[in-house]
Motif scaffolding. Structure first.
Motif, mmCIF file in Angstrom:
data_model
loop_
_atom_site.group_PDB
_atom_site.id
_atom_site.type_symbol
_atom_site.label_atom_id
_atom_site.label_comp_id
_atom_site.label_asym_id
_atom_site.label_seq_id
_atom_site.Cartn_x
_atom_site.Cartn_y
_atom_site.Cartn_z
ATOM 1 N N VAL A 164 0.866 -1.168 0.000
ATOM 2 C CA VAL A 164 0.000 0.000 0.000
ATOM 3 C C VAL A 164 0.906 1.222 0.000
ATOM 4 C CG1 VAL A 164 -1.796 1.285 1.214
ATOM 5 C CG2 VAL A 164 -1.821 -1.214 1.241
ATOM 6 N N VAL A 165 0.918 1.967 -1.107
ATOM 7 C CA VAL A 165 1.811 3.115 -1.278
ATOM 8 C C VAL A 165 0.960 4.373 -1.354
ATOM 9 C CG1 VAL A 165 3.597 4.166 -2.699
ATOM 10 C CG2 VAL A 165 3.484 1.677 -2.480
ATOM 11 N N SER A 166 1.219 5.321 -0.461
ATOM 12 C CA SER A 166 0.447 6.563 -0.449
ATOM 13 C C SER A 166 1.012 7.611 -1.392
ATOM 14 C CB SER A 166 0.387 7.142 0.967
ATOM 15 O OG SER A 166 1.700 7.408 1.441
ATOM 16 N N GLY A 167 2.279 7.504 -1.751
ATOM 17 C CA GLY A 167 2.890 8.492 -2.621
ATOM 18 C C GLY A 167 2.720 8.148 -4.087
ATOM 19 N N LEU A 168 2.889 9.143 -4.929
ATOM 20 C CA LEU A 168 2.830 8.945 -6.370
ATOM 21 C C LEU A 168 3.719 9.977 -7.038
ATOM 22 C CD1 LEU A 168 0.809 11.313 -7.775
ATOM 23 C CD2 LEU A 168 -0.846 10.050 -6.435
ATOM 24 N N GLY A 169 4.096 9.645 -8.274
ATOM 25 C CA GLY A 169 4.940 10.562 -9.028
ATOM 26 C C GLY A 169 4.566 10.556 -10.492
ATOM 27 N N ALA A 170 4.756 11.684 -11.141
ATOM 28 C CA ALA A 170 4.490 11.820 -12.572
ATOM 29 C C ALA A 170 5.538 12.749 -13.155
ATOM 30 C CB ALA A 170 3.086 12.371 -12.816
ATOM 31 N N GLU A 171 5.957 12.450 -14.399
ATOM 32 C CA GLU A 171 6.976 13.268 -15.029
ATOM 33 C C GLU A 171 6.714 13.369 -16.517
ATOM 34 O OE1 GLU A 171 10.850 10.952 -15.938
ATOM 35 O OE2 GLU A 171 10.231 10.321 -13.919
ATOM 36 N N GLY A 172 7.232 14.435 -17.088
ATOM 37 C CA GLY A 172 7.117 14.665 -18.516
ATOM 38 C C GLY A 172 8.420 15.215 -19.051
ATOM 39 N N ASP A 173 8.357 15.894 -20.157
ATOM 40 C CA ASP A 173 9.558 16.469 -20.751
ATOM 41 C C ASP A 173 10.015 17.676 -19.941
ATOM 42 O OD1 ASP A 173 9.372 14.575 -22.704
ATOM 43 O OD2 ASP A 173 8.284 15.861 -24.107
ATOM 44 N N GLY A 174 11.041 17.459 -19.145
ATOM 45 C CA GLY A 174 11.621 18.563 -18.394
ATOM 46 C C GLY A 174 10.913 18.910 -17.109
ATOM 47 N N SER A 175 9.878 18.178 -16.709
ATOM 48 C CA SER A 175 9.168 18.487 -15.471
ATOM 49 C C SER A 175 8.813 17.186 -14.759
ATOM 50 C CB SER A 175 7.901 19.298 -15.753
ATOM 51 O OG SER A 175 7.017 18.562 -16.570
ATOM 52 N N ARG A 176 8.706 17.287 -13.445
ATOM 53 C CA ARG A 176 8.403 16.113 -12.636
ATOM 54 C C ARG A 176 7.679 16.544 -11.375
ATOM 55 N NH1 ARG A 176 12.798 11.775 -10.150
ATOM 56 N NH2 ARG A 176 11.281 10.385 -9.147
ATOM 57 N N VAL A 177 6.661 15.789 -10.994
ATOM 58 C CA VAL A 177 5.879 16.084 -9.798
ATOM 59 C C VAL A 177 5.854 14.826 -8.933
ATOM 60 C CG1 VAL A 177 3.622 16.719 -8.880
ATOM 61 C CG2 VAL A 177 4.448 17.775 -10.989
ATOM 62 N N THR A 178 6.158 14.979 -7.645
ATOM 63 C CA THR A 178 6.144 13.871 -6.702
ATOM 64 C C THR A 178 5.309 14.255 -5.494
ATOM 65 O OG1 THR A 178 8.358 13.178 -7.399
ATOM 66 C CG2 THR A 178 7.550 12.321 -5.310
ATOM 67 N N VAL A 179 4.384 13.388 -5.126
ATOM 68 C CA VAL A 179 3.536 13.590 -3.952
ATOM 69 C C VAL A 179 3.914 12.533 -2.918
ATOM 70 C CG1 VAL A 179 1.192 13.678 -3.057
ATOM 71 C CG2 VAL A 179 1.688 14.506 -5.371
ATOM 72 N N ASN A 180 4.288 12.983 -1.715
ATOM 73 C CA ASN A 180 4.763 12.093 -0.655
ATOM 74 C C ASN A 180 5.981 11.310 -1.143
ATOM 75 O OD1 ASN A 180 2.724 13.028 1.049
ATOM 76 N ND2 ASN A 180 1.296 11.430 0.391
ATOM 77 N N THR A 184 8.345 4.120 -0.822
ATOM 78 C CA THR A 184 8.129 3.461 0.466
ATOM 79 C C THR A 184 6.664 3.070 0.585
ATOM 80 O OG1 THR A 184 9.906 4.710 1.531
ATOM 81 C CG2 THR A 184 8.275 3.697 2.973
ATOM 82 N N GLY A 185 6.407 1.887 1.113
ATOM 83 C CA GLY A 185 5.035 1.423 1.283
ATOM 84 C C GLY A 185 4.913 0.539 2.507
ATOM 85 N N ARG A 186 3.683 0.177 2.822
ATOM 86 C CA ARG A 186 3.402 -0.683 3.974
ATOM 87 C C ARG A 186 2.540 -1.861 3.545
ATOM 88 N NH1 ARG A 186 4.230 0.738 9.140
ATOM 89 N NH2 ARG A 186 2.437 -0.441 9.843
ATOM 90 N N ILE A 187 2.644 -2.929 4.318
ATOM 91 C CA ILE A 187 1.800 -4.103 4.134
ATOM 92 C C ILE A 187 1.136 -4.393 5.472
ATOM 93 C CG2 ILE A 187 1.667 -6.498 3.358
ATOM 94 C CD1 ILE A 187 4.287 -6.134 1.927
ATOM 95 N N PRO A 188 -0.116 -4.007 5.656
ATOM 96 C CA PRO A 188 -0.804 -4.326 6.922
ATOM 97 C C PRO A 188 -0.908 -5.834 7.114
ATOM 98 C CG PRO A 188 -1.994 -2.659 5.663
ATOM 99 C CD PRO A 188 -0.948 -3.211 4.752
ATOM 100 N N ASN A 189 -0.539 -6.283 8.308
ATOM 101 C CA ASN A 189 -0.534 -7.719 8.613
ATOM 102 C C ASN A 189 0.258 -8.495 7.564
ATOM 103 O OD1 ASN A 189 -2.191 -7.362 10.897
ATOM 104 N ND2 ASN A 189 -4.040 -7.486 9.648
#
Length: 386
Positions: A164-180, A184-189
């Motif tokens: 379960v990953v809460s962060g995300l990222g997107a990139e294009g030509d010359g630009s990049r956006v990263t959220v969280n 890194t992610g977690r696996i409950p139980n």
């Protein structure tokens, strides 16, 4: 006669009303005192922990597969390919040593988990998975079966599952956006306990309580409260942290005893006077017991502004001269006029804060004032800079 009886009845009613009001006042004061005592008291379970009852850290290494082209670049992370070849070899698939698969859907990860106290085989715990290569995102990946080891090198749990990953990222030509943080992610139980950690909770005729914060006053009061509730000589304070408490040998009785013990209310001792300064953020925390001896403080700042206004000088039309630029410097000096304030003997925290606010000191200025008071011997507190 009738008037006499009426007056006598009226006096009796007034007496009953006054007594009723007096009892209500007494009850109210008692309740207020009880609330005050409860407000300052804390449970033993919030002040101390039972020695030996603790969690343990686990760590492991594994592979996350099924990524959408956001895995490790194998040219820079050869250990990912080595791990993949080793895993496939266990299933009877042999790869040529010269073969270098260019995978983009596999990532090498580290796995962390906390094994709680009294954890038994078959129970499940949460795990945290973090990329140790150059994978851009672990979103949508699945962790393959990986062992989790303790500090002694033994395997205590096995981890596997979907992340379960809460962060995300997107990139294009010359630009990049990263959220969280998408790496890194977690696996409950996500991990199952395979081995329990032995504890000494049921061993011996006594248990040890360790205070979260060392304080001789709190240790003494805690031992006194236990003796008051369970009888004299039940407990004794060994030092400023540890309190030894006699406990039943039977496991069921010991659990019940600790349950009653940890819910006792104790008035903890007041902490030592401290002033804590965070040098990175400028945060200043002053405890309630900080006082100062008589001292006079003045604070102000000086601002110097230098501006350049060059002047262009033209020669006369018939003169054989050249145009020249003459520098002109303007200097302005501004100094804040702050009044000097004086601390009385044993002044409290409120007075310190009000006095500093009167001169309009910023956090950085407050640090300078406190350090100067400490150097002058007027600050009765420990100055801690972190």
């Amino acid at each position: 006669m009738v008037a006499f009886l009426v007056n006598k009845k009226r006096l009796a009613m007034e007496t009953i009303r006054k007594d009723h009001m007096k009892y209500k006042l007494i009850i109210g004061l008692c309740l207020l005192g009880l609330l005050i005592n409860i407000a300052y008291a804390a449970r033993i379970k919030d002040l101390a922990s039972v020695a030996g009852v603790r969690s343990n850290q686990l760590v492991g290494y594994g592979l996350v597969v099924g990524l959408d082209g956001s895995g490790d670049r194998t040219a820079q992370t050869p250990f990912t390919v080595q791990s993949l070849k080793s895993m496939l070899n266990q299933f009877g698939i042999t790869m040529s040593p010269d073969l270098n698969p260019r995978l983009k859907n596999v990532a090498a990860v580290s796995i962390q988990a906390t094994l709680p106290a009294f954890a038994k085989p078959g129970q499940k715990i949460d795990v945290t998975v973090s990329s140790i290569g150059n994978a851009k995102s672990l979103r949508g990946g699945s962790l393959l079966l990986s062992p989790l080891k303790g500090a002694d090198g033994k395997i205590y749990a096995l981890a596997q599952g979907n992340l379960v990953v809460s962060g995300l990222g997107a990139e294009g030509d010359g630009s990049r956006v990263t959220v969280n943080i998408p790496s890194t992610g977690r696996i409950p139980n996500g991990a199952m306990v395979e081995r329990g950690v032995p504890d000494g909770f049921h061993n011996g005729s006594s248990i040890l309580l360790n205070l979260h914060t060392a304080d001789f006053t709190t240790a003494h009061r805690l031992a006194e409260e236990i003796n008051k509730s369970f009888g004299n000589a039940t407990s004794r304070a060994l030092d400023g942290v540890t309190i030894q408490v006699s406990a039943p040998q039977d496991p069921t009785q010991r659990v019940s005893f600790v349950s009653m013990l940890e819910n006792l209310n104790v008035d903890p001792g007041s902490s030592a006077a401290k002033v804590i300064i965070n040098s990175r953020t400028g945060t200043v925390v002053i405890s309630s017991n900080v006082t100062v001896t008589p001292a006079a403080v003045t604070h102000g700042s000086m601002t110097v502004r230098i501006t350049e206004n060059p002047v262009v000088k033209q020669p006369n039309p018939l003169a054989e001269g050249e145009t020249a630029v003459i520098p002109a410097t303007n200097i302005q000096i501004e100094q804040e006029r702050k009044r000097m304030f004086k601390f009385a003997p044993g002044v409290s925290l409120d007075r310190i804060v009000n006095a500093v606010n009167e001169v309009g000191a910023a956090p950085g200025d407050l640090v300078a004032i406190l350090e100067a008071l400490k150097e002058a011997g007027a600050l009765r507190a420990e100055l801690i800079i972190i």
